[in-house]
Structure formats: structure tokens, C-alpha cells
Design a protein around this motif. Structure first.
Motif, PDB file in Angstrom:
ATOM      1  N   GLY A  94      33.216  19.030 -46.873  1.00 54.65           N
ATOM      2  CA  GLY A  94      33.200  19.303 -48.303  1.00 54.65           C
ATOM      3  C   GLY A  94      33.655  18.105 -49.120  1.00 54.65           C
ATOM      4  N   ASN A  95      34.518  17.285 -48.544  1.00 46.78           N
ATOM      5  CA  ASN A  95      35.033  16.105 -49.230  1.00 46.78           C
ATOM      6  C   ASN A  95      33.944  15.070 -49.492  1.00 46.78           C
ATOM      7  OD1 ASN A  95      37.394  14.464 -50.161  1.00 46.78           O
ATOM      8  ND2 ASN A  95      36.767  13.143 -48.476  1.00 46.78           N
ATOM      9  N   LYS A  96      32.833  15.149 -48.760  1.00 40.73           N
ATOM     10  CA  LYS A  96      31.774  14.154 -48.924  1.00 40.73           C
ATOM     11  C   LYS A  96      31.127  14.255 -50.301  1.00 40.73           C
ATOM     12  CE  LYS A  96      30.784  14.044 -43.974  1.00 40.73           C
ATOM     13  NZ  LYS A  96      29.795  14.332 -42.900  1.00 40.73           N
ATOM     14  N   ILE A  97      31.198  15.427 -50.932  1.00 43.07           N
ATOM     15  CA  ILE A  97      30.582  15.597 -52.257  1.00 43.07           C
ATOM     16  C   ILE A  97      31.321  14.784 -53.314  1.00 43.07           C
ATOM     17  CG2 ILE A  97      29.989  17.274 -54.046  1.00 43.07           C
ATOM     18  CD1 ILE A  97      29.678  19.346 -51.803  1.00 43.07           C
ATOM     19  N   PRO A  98      32.623  15.018 -53.539  1.00 49.22           N
ATOM     20  CA  PRO A  98      33.312  14.179 -54.538  1.00 49.22           C
ATOM     21  C   PRO A  98      33.395  12.713 -54.135  1.00 49.22           C
ATOM     22  CG  PRO A  98      34.902  15.551 -53.362  1.00 49.22           C
ATOM     23  CD  PRO A  98      33.537  16.030 -52.962  1.00 49.22           C
ATOM     24  N   GLY A 370      37.441  12.861 -62.428  1.00 51.00           N
ATOM     25  CA  GLY A 370      38.656  13.385 -63.050  1.00 51.00           C
ATOM     26  C   GLY A 370      39.014  14.757 -62.518  1.00 51.00           C
ATOM     27  N   SER A 371      38.004  15.612 -62.340  1.00 44.95           N
ATOM     28  CA  SER A 371      38.246  16.956 -61.805  1.00 44.95           C
ATOM     29  C   SER A 371      38.733  16.894 -60.371  1.00 44.95           C
ATOM     30  CB  SER A 371      36.948  17.781 -61.893  1.00 44.95           C
ATOM     31  OG  SER A 371      36.483  17.866 -63.222  1.00 44.95           O
ATOM     32  N   MET A 372      38.140  15.997 -59.574  1.00 46.22           N
ATOM     33  CA  MET A 372      38.588  15.823 -58.194  1.00 46.22           C
ATOM     34  C   MET A 372      40.053  15.405 -58.151  1.00 46.22           C
ATOM     35  SD  MET A 372      37.469  12.907 -55.416  1.00 46.22           S
ATOM     36  CE  MET A 372      38.354  11.678 -56.384  1.00 46.22           C
ATOM     37  N   GLY A 373      40.432  14.430 -58.982  1.00 42.63           N
ATOM     38  CA  GLY A 373      41.817  13.970 -59.001  1.00 42.63           C
ATOM     39  C   GLY A 373      42.781  15.056 -59.423  1.00 42.63           C
ATOM     40  N   ALA A 374      42.381  15.872 -60.405  1.00 42.47           N
ATOM     41  CA  ALA A 374      43.256  16.956 -60.869  1.00 42.47           C
ATOM     42  C   ALA A 374      43.481  17.986 -59.768  1.00 42.47           C
ATOM     43  CB  ALA A 374      42.641  17.619 -62.101  1.00 42.47           C
ATOM     44  N   ILE A 375      42.424  18.327 -59.038  1.00 41.22           N
ATOM     45  CA  ILE A 375      42.549  19.302 -57.941  1.00 41.22           C
ATOM     46  C   ILE A 375      43.422  18.739 -56.827  1.00 41.22           C
ATOM     47  CG2 ILE A 375      41.246  20.471 -56.110  1.00 41.22           C
ATOM     48  CD1 ILE A 375      38.931  20.686 -58.172  1.00 41.22           C
ATOM     49  N   GLN A 376      43.245  17.453 -56.522  1.00 44.95           N
ATOM     50  CA  GLN A 376      44.063  16.822 -55.485  1.00 44.95           C
ATOM     51  C   GLN A 376      45.539  16.803 -55.883  1.00 44.95           C
ATOM     52  OE1 GLN A 376      43.857  16.014 -52.510  1.00 44.95           O
ATOM     53  NE2 GLN A 376      44.911  14.111 -51.978  1.00 44.95           N
ATOM     54  N   LEU A 377      45.816  16.554 -57.157  1.00 36.89           N
ATOM     55  CA  LEU A 377      47.200  16.570 -57.625  1.00 36.89           C
ATOM     56  C   LEU A 377      47.833  17.946 -57.440  1.00 36.89           C
ATOM     57  CD1 LEU A 377      46.894  14.477 -60.909  1.00 36.89           C
ATOM     58  CD2 LEU A 377      48.265  13.870 -58.909  1.00 36.89           C
ATOM     59  N   VAL A 378      47.094  19.000 -57.779  1.00 31.02           N
ATOM     60  CA  VAL A 378      47.607  20.357 -57.612  1.00 31.02           C
ATOM     61  C   VAL A 378      47.819  20.664 -56.135  1.00 31.02           C
ATOM     62  CG1 VAL A 378      47.063  22.803 -57.927  1.00 31.02           C
ATOM     63  CG2 VAL A 378      46.576  21.186 -59.761  1.00 31.02           C
ATOM     64  N   ASP A 379      46.946  20.144 -55.283  1.00 30.61           N
ATOM     65  CA  ASP A 379      47.038  20.422 -53.845  1.00 30.61           C
ATOM     66  C   ASP A 379      48.198  19.689 -53.185  1.00 30.61           C
ATOM     67  OD1 ASP A 379      45.684  21.875 -51.657  1.00 30.61           O
ATOM     68  OD2 ASP A 379      45.455  19.867 -50.797  1.00 30.61           O
ATOM     69  N   GLY A 403      35.223  22.748 -44.822  1.00 32.14           N
ATOM     70  CA  GLY A 403      35.115  22.838 -46.273  1.00 32.14           C
ATOM     71  C   GLY A 403      36.064  23.900 -46.787  1.00 32.14           C
ATOM     72  N   ARG A 404      36.677  23.655 -47.926  1.00 36.76           N
ATOM     73  CA  ARG A 404      37.584  24.643 -48.513  1.00 36.76           C
ATOM     74  C   ARG A 404      36.947  25.122 -49.817  1.00 36.76           C
ATOM     75  NH1 ARG A 404      42.258  23.402 -50.260  1.00 36.76           N
ATOM     76  NH2 ARG A 404      43.223  25.388 -49.759  1.00 36.76           N
ATOM     77  N   TRP A 405      36.488  26.374 -49.813  1.00 42.56           N
ATOM     78  CA  TRP A 405      35.700  26.882 -50.930  1.00 42.56           C
ATOM     79  C   TRP A 405      36.499  26.948 -52.233  1.00 42.56           C
ATOM     80  CZ3 TRP A 405      37.020  31.239 -53.656  1.00 42.56           C
ATOM     81  CH2 TRP A 405      37.953  32.111 -53.067  1.00 42.56           C
ATOM     82  N   THR A 406      37.831  27.111 -52.118  1.00 47.52           N
ATOM     83  CA  THR A 406      38.642  27.185 -53.337  1.00 47.52           C
ATOM     84  C   THR A 406      38.552  25.870 -54.131  1.00 47.52           C
ATOM     85  OG1 THR A 406      40.524  26.547 -51.957  1.00 47.52           O
ATOM     86  CG2 THR A 406      40.275  28.887 -52.455  1.00 47.52           C
ATOM     87  N   ALA A 407      38.660  24.740 -53.431  1.00 49.80           N
ATOM     88  CA  ALA A 407      38.591  23.438 -54.097  1.00 49.80           C
ATOM     89  C   ALA A 407      37.172  23.127 -54.552  1.00 49.80           C
ATOM     90  CB  ALA A 407      39.105  22.342 -53.166  1.00 49.80           C
ATOM     91  N   LEU A 408      36.201  23.426 -53.712  1.00 48.30           N
ATOM     92  CA  LEU A 408      34.815  23.114 -54.049  1.00 48.30           C
ATOM     93  C   LEU A 408      34.325  23.957 -55.230  1.00 48.30           C
ATOM     94  CD1 LEU A 408      33.396  22.767 -50.431  1.00 48.30           C
ATOM     95  CD2 LEU A 408      33.707  20.933 -52.102  1.00 48.30           C
ATOM     96  N   LEU A 409      34.696  25.236 -55.245  1.00 50.50           N
ATOM     97  CA  LEU A 409      34.311  26.086 -56.378  1.00 50.50           C
ATOM     98  C   LEU A 409      34.978  25.601 -57.658  1.00 50.50           C
ATOM     99  CD1 LEU A 409      32.933  28.641 -57.494  1.00 50.50           C
ATOM    100  CD2 LEU A 409      35.011  29.911 -56.876  1.00 50.50           C
ATOM    101  N   SER A 410      36.242  25.244 -57.576  1.00 51.39           N
ATOM    102  CA  SER A 410      36.957  24.733 -58.756  1.00 51.39           C
ATOM    103  C   SER A 410      36.315  23.448 -59.254  1.00 51.39           C
ATOM    104  CB  SER A 410      38.428  24.488 -58.416  1.00 51.39           C
ATOM    105  OG  SER A 410      39.057  25.674 -57.978  1.00 51.39           O
ATOM    106  N   LEU A 411      35.923  22.575 -58.327  1.00 54.28           N
ATOM    107  CA  LEU A 411      35.279  21.317 -58.707  1.00 54.28           C
ATOM    108  C   LEU A 411      33.931  21.575 -59.386  1.00 54.28           C
ATOM    109  CD1 LEU A 411      35.254  18.190 -58.568  1.00 54.28           C
ATOM    110  CD2 LEU A 411      34.059  18.417 -56.371  1.00 54.28           C
ATOM    111  N   PHE A 412      33.171  22.518 -58.846  1.00 53.89           N
ATOM    112  CA  PHE A 412      31.842  22.824 -59.410  1.00 53.89           C
ATOM    113  C   PHE A 412      31.961  23.367 -60.829  1.00 53.89           C
ATOM    114  CE2 PHE A 412      28.513  25.994 -60.218  1.00 53.89           C
ATOM    115  CZ  PHE A 412      27.396  25.170 -60.172  1.00 53.89           C
TER     116      PHE A 412
END
Length: 488
Positions: A94-98, A370-379, A403-412
Motif C-alpha cells: 500500500g505504501n507504493k501509492i504515496p 501533504g496528506s501522506m505526511g499528516a497520516i504518518q505523523l498521526v501514526d 496494506g492498511r486500509w485505514t491509512a489508504l482510505l484516509s489518504l484517498f
């Protein structure tokens, strides 16, 4: 000093070295650029008063660079580059997308930087030896431009392929050189500020002020969110987080803040110079320099651009490895240099309209980054609770998740919101963004300053926090020993 063999594997404890203060010059050296003056002009051009532009820009820089510093803390804790550590949040595949979006953005800016460095060097030679290197109209000849292109690319490749140790040493000397020359440049440009005419522009509204702050964030800090850990991962594991954050954020924000203040003063008091600098920054801002300083300062401009290119090419090689390319770090770095060479060659010798379109595209990509970085900060809270276990960067069955659907859905969702609330000056990209805005709001400061990027970050971080910490979805990776903190 040796060619770096580490790729996206964790750096072992016996290979760690350095202090967090060593992060300052590597960020300072490629942010103390003459382009920082134009950033101040851009922020001021939103309609802010002088003091509003200064406060909005500096605040935006410090906020965004602090985010980079926080993400950089993951480097010494795990020994991993940032775009590999994001596997913790998004999963191995899942990380390959961002990461793909980060890679495209990184490569795009390096194409632009290599091009700018080549044209600056060619213009210098055309000025010094016009009979040999200048064509009709005083522009550099094709041979001169091509020669500088080759030299710039060769210097960038040699240092980037060599790796972390050489980069850290080279950037330290570049920081001293560019910092000292920039001080002289500021002294020489001060007489061109018309102090009697400054400070007369009235204050703008709160939304415009926020727009200036967000514009500053997107121009500098948010573009570095996927870099921080790449240069901090060799620090000892016990390095205090506050020192990593401090030296990283200061290295980014200090030079650009000083240059932004200078740019805002120029824009407020000398509109003719600021308008010229907005379109051709290097030519406009060096045109009034005395010849004795023009030559060495042009060389310093080239060196500062090379500093940015070196670190970018290095990080883009790590990004390819994070996407699963089966090669060594030096090989992926060389491959990226070839791709950048083709892009810069096209930009220099073929296209006459590609740059504006590509820069608009890169601004759009920043929504995802920016969204990827924000999710990573929360994680980070979850990663810390799991003792920064590097097994989480592995596929399912080896300690991580595919893949972690919680992060991927949030990113989408965050990306859709961000794309729908920004605008683009390119007519083709404009059809793909702004679909959540009314015709009236498309011309507002909210849209033109791309405040939607920060909205996307807040949406992504909030949604991911709700799914992970309130709903407790997908909190633990598969088959991982939480007590194992990778100290072996």
C-alpha cells in the motif's frame, strides 16, 4: 569515506554516527537560495500588507518545517528512510501509492533545479566571454548550454551515488559558502529597498493572511515531508527527538525566512524590481550587482542549486527502493540521474511551455504528499507504542501488513477533498481540480493560495486518528513481537 551500501534496510547501531546539529547544514545549504526572495514576493502578491506578508510567511515556514523535523525523528528511531518507514502506516504494498507520488514530485523538482543550474552557468559564461559563448541577443550558445548541462549532471551524480557520508561533508562546506555570500548579497541589495515607500499597503483580511501562511508552507516545508528521515537515520538511536526537530526545522526555516523578509520589502517598496524577479528571479536580482560580486555570486547560486539536486537525487534513489525496485541504492540513484537528464534535456532544448504545466502538476501532487505526511505523523503514536519495530516495514507474514486500509482510505478521501478545493493556472490540470468549489470561490484567496492542501492534511489526519485510535481498526500489524525493538 566509502560508497554507501545501505538502501532501505535499517541502519545498524554500529554504523550510526554524528550529532543532530549536523542536520542543520544539509537543510540550510539548499534552502539559502536566491529563489527564497521570490517566495516573499509571491506571498506579498496575495494582497497582504508588508508586515502581514512577513508574519504569514515566517509562521508558515516554521510550522511546515517543524512537521519535517517531527517526521525526521523516525530516522534515528528506526534507521529507515522516510518513504520506507511510511510502510508502517500504509503497509508494504500500500505504501507504493504515496511513494510513487513522492517520487514523481521529487524528480520533477530536480529536473527544474538541474535546468536552472545549467542556464545560470551558461549565462555566466555568455557574460564573461560573449565572443565564444554568446549567440545573437547575448543569450548562451547551444554548445555552452549543453556543456553546463553535462557538468551540472555529472557533479550531482558523483556525490549522490557516493552516498550519505560524502553528502553530509559536502553540504556542510556549501552551507558556510552560501551563507557567507548571501550575507554580502543582502548588504548589496539593501540600497534598492525604497524605505520611504514601504509599509503603506493596507492590511488584508484574516483569510488572505491564512492564505499567505499556507502558500509559504506549500512552497517550502510541505515539499520536504518525505525527506527528513533520509538524512537523520544514521544518528544514534537514542538521539533526543527535540534536537532532531530543532536542527531540522531551523536549517529549513531560518534561511528562507530571512530571504522572504527581503523579498517582501522589495515587493512593497520597489514594484518594478519585484515584478521582474517574479518572472526571472536570478536575472532580475543579479542584474544590479557590481561585476566583482556578480561572478562569484553566480557560481554560489549554481552551487546552492547543486546542493538541492544532490540531496534530491539521493532521496529519489531511496524512493525507488521503497517501491520495490530490485537494485542497489547506487544503481537506483544512477537510474534517476538518467531520467532527470532526459527531463532536463527536454526542458532545456525542446519544450518552450513544459515548465509552467509541470510546476502546476507538482503543486497538485503536493495534496497527496501533504496528506501522506499528516497520516504518518498521526501514526507515530502507534509506532512508538510498538517500539519502532522495523519488522512493520516488511510484508504480511514477516511482521508487517501488505496494506492498511485505514491509512489508504484516509489518504484517498483527503486527496479527493484536496484536489477538489485547489485551483491550477494550467488549463489542462484546471479541469481535474477545483470540482468542489463554486465558480465564485475558484477566484477567492482560499482557492488561489491552495489552502485546500492544508484542508486535505487535516481531513486525512483526523479520519485516520478516528479509525485507528477511536474505532481501534487495524491497530496491530500481523505476527509481530511488540517487545522486539530491533536492538539486536
Amino acid at each position: 569515506m566509502k560508497v554507501e551500501t545501505n538502501g532501505v534496510n535499517p541502519v545498524t547501531d554500529n554504523e550510526r554516527y554524528g550529532t543532530p546539529a549536523g542536520l542543520f547544514p544539509i537543510w540550510f545549504s539548499w534552502n539559502v537560495s536566491i529563489l527564497g526572495i521570490t517566495y516573499g514576493i509571491y506571498v506579498y502578491s496575495l494582497g497582504l500588507s508588508l508586515w502581514q506578508a512577513i508574519f504569514a510567511g515566517v509562521l508558515g515556514y516554521f510550522l511546515s518545517s517543524t512537521l519535517v523535523g517531527v517526521l525526521a525523528v523516525g530516522g534515528p528511531r528506526t534507521g529507515l528512510p522516510t518513504l520506507t518507514q511510511t510502510r508502517f502506516a500504509f503497509g508494504y504494498h500500500g505504501n507504493k501509492i504515496p511513494t510513487l507520488f513522492a517520487y514523481i514530485s521529487n524528480m520533477g523538482w530536480k529536473v527544474t533545479i538541474i535546468t536552472l543550474s545549467s542556464t545560470t552557468g551558461a549565462s555566466l559564461f555568455a557574460t564573461l566571454w560573449p565572443a565564444v559563448f554568446a549567440a545573437e541577443g547575448g543569450h548562451p550558445t547551444l554548445t555552452c548550454l549543453l556543456g553546463w548541462f553535462v557538468v551540472t549532471l555529472a557533479l550531482t551524480m558523483s556525490v549522490a551515488i557516493y552516498g550519505h557520508q560524502l553528502i553530509m561533508k559536502v553540504e556542510k562546506y556549501i552551507a558556510w559558502l552560501t551563507g557567507g555570500m548571501s550575507i554580502i548579497f543582502i548588504i548589496l541589495i539593501m540600497p534598492h529597498i525604497h524605505w520611504s515607500q514601504s509599509g503603506t499597503t493596507p492590511d488584508a483580511g484574516l483569510l488572505t493572511f491564512i492564505g499567505g501562511m499556507v502558500m509559504a508552507m506549500t512552497m517550502v516545508g510541505l515539499g520536504f515531508l518525505n525527506y527528513g528521515g533520509d538524512f537523520a537515520r544514521y544518528l544514534p538511536r537514542s538521539t533526543p527527538a527535540r534536537k532532531v526537530v530543532f536542527w531540522t526545522s531551523m536549517g529549513i526555516s531560518l534561511p528562507v525566512s530571512i530571504l522572504l523578509i527581503l523579498g517582501a520589502l522589495l515587493a512593497d517598496s520597489n514594484p518594478a524590481l519585484s515584478n521582474a524577479a517574479a518572472s526571472e528571479p536570478i536575472a532580475a536580482l543579479t542584474s544590479f550587482l557590481p561585476f566583482w560580486f556578480y561572478v562569484p555570486f553566480s557560481i554560489v547560486i549554481i552551487i546552492s542549486l547543486l546542493a538541492a539536486a544532490i540531496t534530491g537525487v539521493y532521496s529519489s534513489g531511496l524512493a525507488l527502493l521503497a517501491m520495490g525496485v530490485p537494485a542497489s541504492r547506487s544503481t537506483t540513484t544512477a537510474l534517476n540521474a538518467v531520467i532527470i537528464a532526459f527531463g532536463a534535456f527536454y526542458l532545456l532544448f525542446i519544450s518552450d511551455s513544459f515548465l509552467a504545466t509541470f510546476q502546476s502538476f507538482l503543486a497538485t501532487v503536493s495534496v497527496v504528499l501533504g496528506s501522506m505526511g499528516a497520516i504518518q505523523l498521526v501514526d507515530f503514536a502507534r509506532q512508538k507504542r510498538l517500539n519502532w519495530n522495523t519488522a512493520m516495514a516488511q510484508p504480511s507474514g514477516a511482521g508487517g501488513r501488505n496494506g492498511r486500509w485505514t491509512a489508504l482510505l484516509s489518504l484517498f478521501i483527503a486527496s479527493v477533498v484536496g484536489m477538489g478545493t485547489i485551483t491550477s493556472g494550467d488549463p489542462w490540470i484546471a479541469h481535474l481540480v477545483g470540482f468542489l468549489l463554486t465558480e465564485e470561490t475558484k477566484t477567492s484567496v482560499f482557492a488561489t493560495a491552495n489552502i485546500g492542501v492544508v484542508v486535505a492534511m487535516l481531513v486525512g489526519a483526523t479520519l485516520y486518528a478516528i479509525l485507528t485510535y477511536l474505532c481501534h481498526f487495524d491497530v496491530l500489524p500481523s505476527t509481530i513481537d511488540v517487545k522486539d525493538n530491533n536492538h539486536e
